[in-house]
Design a protein around this motif. Structure first.
Motif, PDB file in Angstrom:
ATOM      1  N   ASN A   1      -5.192   6.631  -3.297  1.00 40.85           N
ATOM      2  CA  ASN A   1      -4.495   6.190  -2.103  1.00 40.85           C
ATOM      3  C   ASN A   1      -3.080   6.909  -2.129  1.00 40.85           C
ATOM      4  N   VAL A   2      -2.592   6.858  -3.509  1.00 39.59           N
ATOM      5  CA  VAL A   2      -1.265   7.574  -3.643  1.00 39.59           C
ATOM      6  C   VAL A   2      -1.152   8.696  -3.198  1.00 39.59           C
ATOM      7  N   ILE A   3      -2.184   9.504  -3.792  1.00 33.88           N
ATOM      8  CA  ILE A   3      -2.395  11.017  -3.696  1.00 33.88           C
ATOM      9  C   ILE A   3      -2.327  11.482  -2.101  1.00 33.88           C
ATOM     10  N   ARG A   4      -3.430  10.501  -1.521  1.00 35.48           N
ATOM     11  CA  ARG A   4      -3.618  10.810   0.032  1.00 35.48           C
ATOM     12  C   ARG A   4      -2.364  10.495   0.625  1.00 35.48           C
ATOM     13  N   HIS A   5      -2.172   8.874   0.803  1.00 36.91           N
ATOM     14  CA  HIS A   5      -1.235   8.518   1.478  1.00 36.91           C
ATOM     15  C   HIS A   5       0.279   8.359   1.206  1.00 36.91           C
ATOM     16  N   ALA A   6       0.596   8.080   0.066  1.00 35.96           N
ATOM     17  CA  ALA A   6       1.940   7.967  -0.299  1.00 35.96           C
ATOM     18  C   ALA A   6       2.347   9.500  -0.357  1.00 35.96           C
ATOM     19  N   TYR A   7       1.687  10.559  -1.026  1.00 30.00           N
ATOM     20  CA  TYR A   7       2.371  11.697  -1.074  1.00 30.00           C
ATOM     21  C   TYR A   7       1.552  12.840  -0.073  1.00 30.00           C
TER      22      TYR A   7
ATOM     23  N   LYS B   1       5.982   7.673   0.313  1.00 33.42           N
ATOM     24  CA  LYS B   1       6.384   6.838   1.769  1.00 33.42           C
ATOM     25  C   LYS B   1       6.064   5.362   1.775  1.00 33.42           C
ATOM     26  N   GLY B   2       4.981   5.087   0.951  1.00 25.87           N
ATOM     27  CA  GLY B   2       4.840   3.639   0.876  1.00 25.87           C
ATOM     28  C   GLY B   2       4.226   3.129   2.195  1.00 25.87           C
ATOM     29  N   PHE B   3       3.814   1.736   1.949  1.00 24.60           N
ATOM     30  CA  PHE B   3       3.431   1.279   3.270  1.00 24.60           C
ATOM     31  C   PHE B   3       3.633  -0.241   3.410  1.00 24.60           C
ATOM     32  N   ASP B   4       3.091  -0.851   4.670  1.00 23.28           N
ATOM     33  CA  ASP B   4       3.523  -2.309   4.622  1.00 23.28           C
ATOM     34  C   ASP B   4       2.073  -3.039   4.403  1.00 23.28           C
ATOM     35  N   PRO B   5       2.076  -3.795   3.232  1.00 24.37           N
ATOM     36  CA  PRO B   5       0.713  -4.316   2.916  1.00 24.37           C
ATOM     37  C   PRO B   5       0.049  -5.051   3.902  1.00 24.37           C
ATOM     38  N   SER B   6       1.269  -5.935   4.634  1.00 29.16           N
ATOM     39  CA  SER B   6       0.943  -6.923   5.423  1.00 29.16           C
ATOM     40  C   SER B   6       0.114  -6.376   6.830  1.00 29.16           C
ATOM     41  N   LYS B   7       0.304  -5.153   6.989  1.00 26.77           N
ATOM     42  CA  LYS B   7      -0.337  -4.355   8.136  1.00 26.77           C
ATOM     43  C   LYS B   7      -1.631  -3.454   7.584  1.00 26.77           C
ATOM     44  N   ILE B   8      -1.908  -3.779   6.551  1.00 31.33           N
ATOM     45  CA  ILE B   8      -3.400  -3.041   6.208  1.00 31.33           C
ATOM     46  C   ILE B   8      -4.296  -4.177   6.525  1.00 31.33           C
ATOM     47  N   GLU B   9      -5.246  -3.568   7.289  1.00 36.23           N
ATOM     48  CA  GLU B   9      -6.348  -4.320   7.749  1.00 36.23           C
ATOM     49  C   GLU B   9      -7.532  -4.060   6.758  1.00 36.23           C
ATOM     50  N   THR B  10      -8.055  -5.406   6.031  1.00 34.06           N
ATOM     51  CA  THR B  10      -9.072  -5.474   5.403  1.00 34.06           C
ATOM     52  C   THR B  10     -10.546  -5.159   6.306  1.00 34.06           C
ATOM     53  N   PRO B  11     -11.264  -3.949   5.907  1.00 33.51           N
ATOM     54  CA  PRO B  11     -12.235  -4.029   7.100  1.00 33.51           C
ATOM     55  C   PRO B  11     -13.304  -4.945   6.747  1.00 33.51           C
ATOM     56  N   LYS B  12     -13.820  -5.351   7.844  1.00 28.34           N
ATOM     57  CA  LYS B  12     -15.124  -6.377   8.206  1.00 28.34           C
ATOM     58  C   LYS B  12     -16.331  -5.432   7.538  1.00 28.34           C
ATOM     59  N   MET B  13     -17.028  -5.252   6.789  1.00 35.69           N
ATOM     60  CA  MET B  13     -18.012  -4.617   6.440  1.00 35.69           C
ATOM     61  C   MET B  13     -19.110  -4.456   7.326  1.00 35.69           C
ATOM     62  N   ASP B  14     -19.621  -5.641   7.933  1.00 32.90           N
ATOM     63  CA  ASP B  14     -20.699  -5.805   9.098  1.00 32.90           C
ATOM     64  C   ASP B  14     -20.247  -4.620  10.265  1.00 32.90           C
ATOM     65  N   GLU B  15     -18.935  -5.038  10.700  1.00 35.12           N
ATOM     66  CA  GLU B  15     -18.675  -4.237  11.792  1.00 35.12           C
ATOM     67  C   GLU B  15     -18.447  -2.665  11.417  1.00 35.12           C
TER      68      GLU B  15
ATOM     69  N   PRO C   1       9.734   2.116   0.000  1.00 37.63           N
ATOM     70  CA  PRO C   1       9.298   3.286   0.422  1.00 37.63           C
ATOM     71  C   PRO C   1      10.540   4.544  -0.107  1.00 37.63           C
ATOM     72  N   GLY C   2      10.061   5.525  -0.248  1.00 33.53           N
ATOM     73  CA  GLY C   2      11.040   6.786  -0.841  1.00 33.53           C
ATOM     74  C   GLY C   2      11.598   6.508  -2.413  1.00 33.53           C
ATOM     75  N   SER C   3      11.717   5.142  -2.643  1.00 38.77           N
ATOM     76  CA  SER C   3      12.311   5.008  -4.098  1.00 38.77           C
ATOM     77  C   SER C   3      11.299   4.623  -5.268  1.00 38.77           C
TER      78      SER C   3
END
Lengths: 115, 138
Positions: free
Chosen positions: B51-57, B84-98, B126-128
């Motif tokens: 996730n760091v390699i792909r999303h943060a950097y 760049k970081g992310f807002d953990p509260s905005k990360i939706e955990t997938p519902k696996m059935d859907e 973020p950024g630090s």
């Protein structure tokens, strides 16, 4: 512990993709390219033999998700076989056995493609 | 009380995921982890680093730091980046059935971490400095 290998052979009408080693974010593109090559030839019956696979992360799982719709739309399937318990537990953790048929042996899986 | 601590700081690239797994295996070899428990740790840290390699950097060259602290009854792993970081509260955990029904791709890393580890916490600046903390009791 390193490396990832793919060996694909056609058995009857089924493309049997034997994977071994470590399937992670570094190696997943190799499997993606293999699936791309198979499907671009119009082959949509794909059996993945996991016998030699030691490790899988979500990047590897994503490759199967990325092709399953295309393959099924074209009357084929991605089936799986000879998965060790360690790998199966990761699939099971996420409910993947509800989407993919997983067989103990390659022969069983190839037979199922004849249905 | 921290009994042992280990650290690795390396370029954040997918080719180093194997190096990170080997670092964890050698650092944890004296603990009485079953192979299954060890695999849970390896996969969870792999997902955090991917996730760091792909999303943060966004695959740009940068550093990733992994700190491992061993205590009497647990291990804590901190995966730190300066992306760049992310807002953990905005990360939706997938519902696996859907997820499976709709042939979704990606977005499983955090779910895997949560399922396999006993605690997953974020300290995002973020950024630090962004930090993911993964804990496994034994």
């Amino acid at each position: 512990m390193s490396g990832f290998k793919i060996d694909t052979k056609k058995e009857e009408s089924v493309s049997v993709v034997r994977i071994s080693g470590f399937l992670d974010a570094h190696t997943a593109h190799e499997l993606e390219a293999e699936f791309q090559g198979i499907t671009s030839k119009g082959d949509y019956k794909i059996l993945v033999n996991f016998a030699g696979l030691d490790y899988i992360s979500s990047a590897g799982l994503g490759v199967f998700m990325g092709f399953i719709e295309l393959v099924r739309e074209n009357g084929g399937d991605i089936k799986m076989c000879e998965m060790n318990v360690k790998i199966y537990k990761i699939f099971d953790l996420l409910g993947f056995p509800n989407l993919y048929e997983i067989f103990d042996t390659q022969a069983e899986a190839i037979e199922k493609f004849k249905d | 009380m921290i009994l042992q601590s280990y650290q690795i700081k390396i370029p954040a690239k997918t080719g180093n995921l194997e190096v990170i797994r080997n670092f964890l295996i050698s650092s944890l070899q004296t603990l009485k982890f079953s192979e299954e428990e060890l695999n849970k740790v390896l996969l969870s840290v792999d997902e955090a680093c991917s996730n760091v390699i792909r999303h943060a950097y966004n695959f740009k060259e940068n550093q990733i730091k992994i700190d491992l602290k061993i205590e009497k009854n647990k291990i804590s792993i901190f995966v730190t980046d300066s992306g760049k970081g992310f807002d953990p509260s905005k990360i939706e955990t997938p519902k696996m059935d859907e997820y499976l029904k709709n042939f979704k791709v990606g977005g499983l890393g955090i779910l895997i971490m949560k399922k396999l580890m006993d605690e997953v916490e974020y300290d995002i600046r973020p950024g630090s400095q962004n930090k993911v903390k993964l804990v496994k009791y034994f």
